[in-house]
Write a protein that holds these residues in place. Structure first.
Motif, mmCIF file in Angstrom:
data_model
loop_
_atom_site.group_PDB
_atom_site.id
_atom_site.type_symbol
_atom_site.label_atom_id
_atom_site.label_comp_id
_atom_site.label_asym_id
_atom_site.label_seq_id
_atom_site.Cartn_x
_atom_site.Cartn_y
_atom_site.Cartn_z
ATOM 1 N N GLY A 1 76.185 36.131 28.636
ATOM 2 C CA GLY A 1 76.018 36.173 27.194
ATOM 3 C C GLY A 1 76.428 37.437 26.477
ATOM 4 N N TYR A 2 77.014 38.381 27.181
ATOM 5 C CA TYR A 2 77.431 39.618 26.519
ATOM 6 C C TYR A 2 78.822 39.475 25.914
ATOM 7 N N THR A 3 79.044 40.192 24.826
ATOM 8 C CA THR A 3 80.400 40.370 24.329
ATOM 9 C C THR A 3 81.070 41.433 25.189
ATOM 10 N N ASP A 4 82.241 41.128 25.681
ATOM 11 C CA ASP A 4 82.934 42.076 26.576
ATOM 12 C C ASP A 4 84.230 42.523 25.899
ATOM 13 N N SER A 5 85.010 43.285 26.630
ATOM 14 C CA SER A 5 86.329 43.746 26.161
ATOM 15 C C SER A 5 86.213 44.563 24.876
ATOM 16 N N ILE A 6 85.240 45.431 24.833
ATOM 17 C CA ILE A 6 85.112 46.309 23.668
ATOM 18 C C ILE A 6 85.680 47.686 24.012
ATOM 19 N N SER A 7 85.169 48.280 25.088
ATOM 20 C CA SER A 7 85.643 49.629 25.420
ATOM 21 C C SER A 7 86.854 49.564 26.327
ATOM 22 N N GLN A 8 87.813 50.375 26.029
ATOM 23 C CA GLN A 8 88.981 50.568 26.888
ATOM 24 C C GLN A 8 89.397 52.018 26.772
ATOM 25 N N PRO A 9 90.095 52.536 27.762
ATOM 26 C CA PRO A 9 90.689 53.863 27.570
ATOM 27 C C PRO A 9 91.638 53.807 26.373
#
Ligand code: HEM
Ligand code: HEM
Lengths: 465, 238, 338
Positions: free
Chosen positions: A175-183
């Motif tokens: 249930g988490y939103t992913d793909s937020i942090s990236q280098p």
């Protein structure tokens, strides 16, 4: 102006395509000549029978802003694959040890034991010597995937296919939103996080660690601007996870320090309906385990309520001394940002580019629930210095902070219910230790691949013998 | 009823203490078995482990042969260390995971003995990132070291090199040697039968391939705790 | 389940009985020496295990033993030794901790132990011929040790053959074969082998293993020398206790992720977190009649300490009861329980 020629890089390294579907094909090279011919055409814009390898930016810069192709196609090679294509032994020997050994041989370091051990991996990962290439197709329709699939199948022996898809709102199971942090490699408006040098993902470029250069495999044309990928098939035990949230929430509800976990008058909804206190505490546990509320808001920025993600900066924050984001959370383990860590010289040095999609459900007889999970790609110029370093010292073990040393990542770590623990942070700086949660993510397979630059693919296509 | 020991029994029982028989064993029997049943060199350093207590307080016994083992060469190596004490201490403070570390000159070798937490490669890599220059000075004195200078630009090779020069650590449970030998040959541990009575021979043959080894993982007074945990407990900060 | 265990237990006890044993005595650990004393928990013990004996000083009864089931006492022969301790709690309750000098067991469950017990049944043993020994020397294998004077049957060959086929038995058999004889019962380390679940004062559960470490140190006799007398351990202990108590430290290892908590054939390496739980003072000798009547059971536990799922530990519950009944010992604590 960067010195990087983006037309010579595969397109899946510096950016995410944001297609709805992915298919990873696990391929064996049974006929070298055919494969070389295939790669030659694929790296020159493709042909009638061969898909073009998608580059980061075509020379004429028509894509992506003007027209997005119907599908994107990229390849990664395992060590066995490089050998099968005829790379000279002397050059093969210049690839780093962890890549040469392969993911299965590194199982202990990666926490792949018990039901996650390579022995128990699903087909074809239990026969790693047969996996030479991983071809990844991204598209928005199965028809497009199939089109490329058919073309690829003509040149290779297909040992396996893994289909993935993006869940709505970039969610992952759990249930988490992913793909937020990236280098971040180029100038992005971010006052908090430093820019990551290209050497984080491209061999031959300077790295974050002053003076340190990762070895570039030879010949130069093969190694330069290549990178490595840890491809992992990670099963998520959703029922166990949700059940555990129930249990932990009940424990916190009845705990004498309950008000220190979440103010007694706290009130928030899950985005649709308001939650009761137990429901809110479930979200607090989920948020503390990850480091973000399930809607994506960084937990440290808003520990007492789950606000609308549009109202908070999602990546511009740091972990100061008073941060309520637990040092043991998944995010702080995998990227401690500027927060204090034991290995003082290692902040920001173990960055990973992440590209993942969900998969499943797969029904297997005798399995208590259908299998779902994540097809994860963890990309970096050094598997040893980035992916493995995160896995074995930070994600598991928790060496970076004495308060978590000996405990593994609560969300995805190699846990067993007899030994697991996780400290929930309190408003007064104290903690409550939760125990007894099982392993929520197990490994079903994976390979280390080398993602070559476009000139490198053309070099492979030209190999003789 | 027990068979009584005759003169031949006594003679044979006595053989292992006879000089000529020892000579024979050393120069004939052992070389024969080394030829018959060669053992792969077992890798140096602690083995990866999923147990936290195996992953902290790990030992490094790094034996680096000097190019010039004469007093002149040894003195140069000694200087490479003693002139860089600041660098080494600052480096180790900031690597953060080292309990203790020291250098020895032992015959023709310069040795680094240390106890550190966590993964071996991470330790070496972080170490080189901070004090690569000191190691460059040491590597110039060491056989085969020139090819790896500067170490910051040969980091993967250097890690492999250190692993190869770190002593093999004999298993804490003696019979685990069978599994390690099998694993080195690519055989899944536990899949082959082994005659327990051959364990002493396996050890002899292994000591031919790995002449210097560390015996077991060693004793710890407070096993399972990292350097940072100890510092934290003492209240001296980490 | 219970009845299944009892069936297996009966078979096990029968299989353990030696031809040269004595049915009125224990089938294994036949000769023992009893003593009484008390246990003083360390200040940290209760934090890790909230059982009564880890909270306050507790009187204890101890039976040291030789592992062999032969009806002839052979203290000087190489053999596993046992140390069974009963802690006498309040309200006439008690809890047992049974240790032996081997840190591991031979097999992972009762069924495989039955196979082992049958294959390793003592068989006639002979001094190896000079030719066999010479051949062994050429194979770089230490020759099979000569039988002791008076030793006609031995389990060793069968045990080694079993370990050849079953890798789980290797560690136990190897150590048993080379274990030697202690100078004193007070100079050996004893391990309770199985994992138990200890609940700390704050309710935290840990999977743990216990070992007794002799404060005076571990000391074995010289294996090169023939044992002079068959019966010295009892007299030695009596002599020792006249000069003051014999002390043992109770160390508790804490298991970690990746450890198999239910497999007694795998020792935990010496690097697990180790808690000093307290000191046992062995003070007074007990008379033999009282001692030999005692019936210990590894399942006699108390609040704060529970068994793991180790199948060997579970089958022992019935095996000790069956055995105690057959030899007419003081009724086993689980006597009559269904
Ligand atoms: C099924 C397994 C996994 C799940 C469900 C999962 C979930 C998440 C979620 C929800 C986030 C926050 C979203 C974001 O910041 O983009 C996140 C961040 C992250 N994860 Fe995972 N993850 C998984 C496996 C892994 C693995 C194996 C690694 C690598 C070793 C990893 C490394 C990271 C990193 C580096 C971040 C970003 C941290 C930051 O930059 O602040 N994840 N993960
Ligand atoms: C399936 C496995 C085992 C079986 C079937 C078994 C069986 C027995 C039996 C039948 C007795 C005699 C009990 C009596 O008559 O009171 C005994 C005694 C004993 N056993 Fe075991 N045993 C097993 C495993 C172990 C293990 C793992 C240990 C070590 C921790 C151990 C240590 C002892 C000791 C020390 C005694 C003597 C107790 C006393 O002094 O009364 N045994 N065993």
């Amino acid at each position: 102006m960067s010195r990087i020629d983006h037309s010579q890089l595969q397109g899946n390294i510096l950016r995410g395509y944001r297609f709805g579907l992915v298919r990873h094909m696990l391929l064996e090279v049974t006929d070298r000549a055919t494969v070389r011919a295939f790669l030659g055409v694929a790296a020159q814009g493709g042909g009638a029978e061969v898909p073009a390898i998608t580059v980061d930016q075509p020379p004429d810069k028509t894509w992506p802003r003007d027209q997005k192709p119907a599908s994107c196609f990229n390849i990664g090679l395992t060590f066995a694959g490089l050998r099968a294509l005829g790379v000279a032994p002397g050059d093969l020997a210049t690839f780093p040890t962890e890549f040469r050994e392969g993911m299965a041989a590194r199982a202990t370091k990666l926490g792949d034991f018990g039901e996650s051990a390579p022995r128990a991996w699903s087909q074809p990962f239990n026969r790693p010597e047969q996996i030479h290439l991983v071809a990844s197709i991204h598209a928005d329709s199965t028809a497009e995937l199939d089109k490329v699939d058919t073309q690829v199948s003509r040149a290779f022996a297909v040992r396996g296919r893994l289909d993935g898809y993006a869940l709505a709102q970039d969610k992952v199971y759990f249930g988490y939103t992913d793909s937020i942090s990236q280098p971040k490699f180029s100038h992005v408006k971010d006052e908090v996080e430093p820019i990551d040098p290209y050497g984080t993902v491209l061999l031959g470029e300077p790295t974050r660690q002053e003076g340190l250069k990762f070895g570039v495999p030879t010949p130069q044309v093969l190694g330069h601007h290549g990178t490595f990928n840890a491809f992992r098939v990670l099963r998520q035990h959703v029922t166990a996870f949700e059940q555990y949230l129930d249990r932990a929430a009940t424990e916190l509800l009845n705990h004498p320090d309950s008000a220190l976990v979440l103010p007694l008058d706290a009130q928030f909804s899950d985005g649709e309906k308001p939650l009761d206190r137990h429901g809110m505490l479930r979200e607090v546990v989920a948020a503390q385990m990850c480091g973000r509320w399930r809607n994506g808001v960084p937990y440290g920025s808003s520990p007492d309520t789950m606000p609308d993600p549009a109202s908070v900066p999602l990546t511009e924050y740091d972990y100061g001394r008073g941060s309520r984001c637990p040092v043991g959370s998944h995010m702080r383990r995998t990227n401690p940002r500027g927060g204090a860590i034991v290995q003082r010289i290692a902040n920001y040095t173990r960055r990973l580019v992440r590209r993942g999609m969900s998969y499943g459900p797969i029904h297997t007889e005798g399995d208590s629930e259908p299998e779902v999970g994540l097809l994860g790609n963890f990309i970096g110029a050094s598997l040893g210095a980035q992916f493995e370093a995160v896995m074995c010292d930070w994600l598991n073990l928790g060496l970076q902070d004495p308060d978590i040393t000996g405990a593994n990542d609560p969300l995805i770590g190699a846990n067993s219910s007899e030994t697991s623990w996780f400290d929930v942070t309190l408003r007064n700086g104290g903690t409550i230790r939760l125990r007894g949660f099982p392993r929520f993510v197990s490994t079903r397979g994976g390979v280390y691949t080398f993602l070559p630059s476009m000139p490198a693919i053309r070099y492979l296509a030209r190999l003789k013998g | 009823m027990q068979r009584k020991a005759g003169w031949l029994d006594k003679f044979v029982d006595d053989l292992p203490s006879q000089g000529w028989f020892q000579f024979l064993s050393r120069h004939l029997v052992v070389p024969y078995w080394i030829w018959r049943d060669p053992k792969p060199v077992l890798p140096g350093g602690p083995r990866p482990s999923v147990q936290p207590s195996e992953s902290v307080q790990r030992m490094m016994n790094l034996i680096m042969p000097l190019k010039d083992p004469s007093p002149i060469g040894r003195a140069r190596a000694a200087l490479a260390i003693s002139q860089n004490v600041d660098e080494i201490f600052a480096g180790l403070d900031n690597v953060g995971t080292v309990h203790n570390a020291r250098f020895l000159l032992l015959d023709g070798n310069i040795c680094m003995l240390s106890v550190y937490d966590g993964d071996f490669s991470n330790y070496i890599r972080d170490f080189i990132a901070t004090i690569g220059s000191v190691f460059d000075a040491v590597m110039k004195e060491v056989e085969g070291g020139d090819a790896m200078v500067p170490t910051t630009e040969h980091i993967e090779e250097f890690i492999d090199w250190v692993c190869a020069h770190d002593l093999f650590q004999a298993p804490d449970i003696a019979t685990d040697l069978f599994n390690l030998q099998d694993a080195a040959k690519g055989i899944a541990p536990g899949s082959l039968p082994h005659d327990l009575r051959l364990l002493p021979r396996e050890l002899i043959l292994q000591l031919h391939s790995n002449p210097n080894i560390s015996l077991g993982g060693g004793y710890r007074a407070y096993p399972g705790y990292s350097a940072a945990q100890v510092r934290q407990k003492f209240g001296v900060g980490w | 389940m219970g009845e299944q265990h009892r069936n297996l237990a009966r078979k096990l006890v029968t299989a353990l009985q030696r031809k040269d044993g004595d049915r009125k005595r224990r089938p294994v650990h036949t000769f023992g020496t009893g003593a009484s004393g008390h246990f003083i928990p360390s200040p940290v013990a209760a934090g890790f295990c909230d059982a009564e004996h880890f909270r306050s000083p507790t009187p204890a009864t101890i039976r040291f033993s030789n592992g062999s089931g032969s009806a002839v006492r052979r203290d000087g022969w190489s053999d596993v030794r046992g140390m069974a301790t009963r802690f006498h709690l309040s309200d006439n309750k008690a809890t047992d901790l049974i240790g032996m000098t081997l840190p591991v067991f031979f097999t992972p469950d009762g069924e495989s132990f039955l196979k082992f017990a049958i294959e390793a049944r003592p068989r006639p043993c002979q001094r190896a011929t000079p030719w066999q020994k010479f051949r062994d020397m050429l194979r770089l294998t230490p020759p099979v040790p000569d039988p002791y004077d008076g030793e006609t049957i031995s389990p060793d060959a069968g045990a080694i053959a079993f370990a050849h086929q079953h890798d789980y038995a290797r560690a136990g058999v190897f150590q048993a074969a080379t274990i030697g004889a202690p100078q004193s019962y007070a100079r050996a380390a004893y391990h309770a082998v199985h994992s138990f679940v200890a609940t700390g004062a704050d309710g935290t559960q840990r999977w743990v293993r216990f070992s007794w470490q002799p404060v005076s140190g571990v000391l074995t006799t010289d294996p090169e020398k023939d044992p002079v007398i068959d019966d010295y351990l009892q007299a030695e202990l009596a002599r020792r206790l006249r000069n003051g108590p014999a002390l043992f430290s109770l160390m508790m290892q804490v298991g970690e992720v990746g450890d198999d908590f239910n497999d007694p054939t795998r020792a935990w390496p010496p690097h697990r977190v180790r808690i000093m739980m307290g000191t046992l003072y062995v003070e007074k000798m007990l008379d033999d009649v009282t001692t030999e009547k005692l019936s210990f059971n590894p399942h006699l536990l108390t609040r704060g300490i529970a068994p793991s799922d180790d199948p060997v530990l579970w089958v022992r519950k019935s095996a000790y009861e069956v055995s105690s009944g057959r030899r007419r010992g003081t009724p086993c604590p689980f006597h009559g329980e269904r």
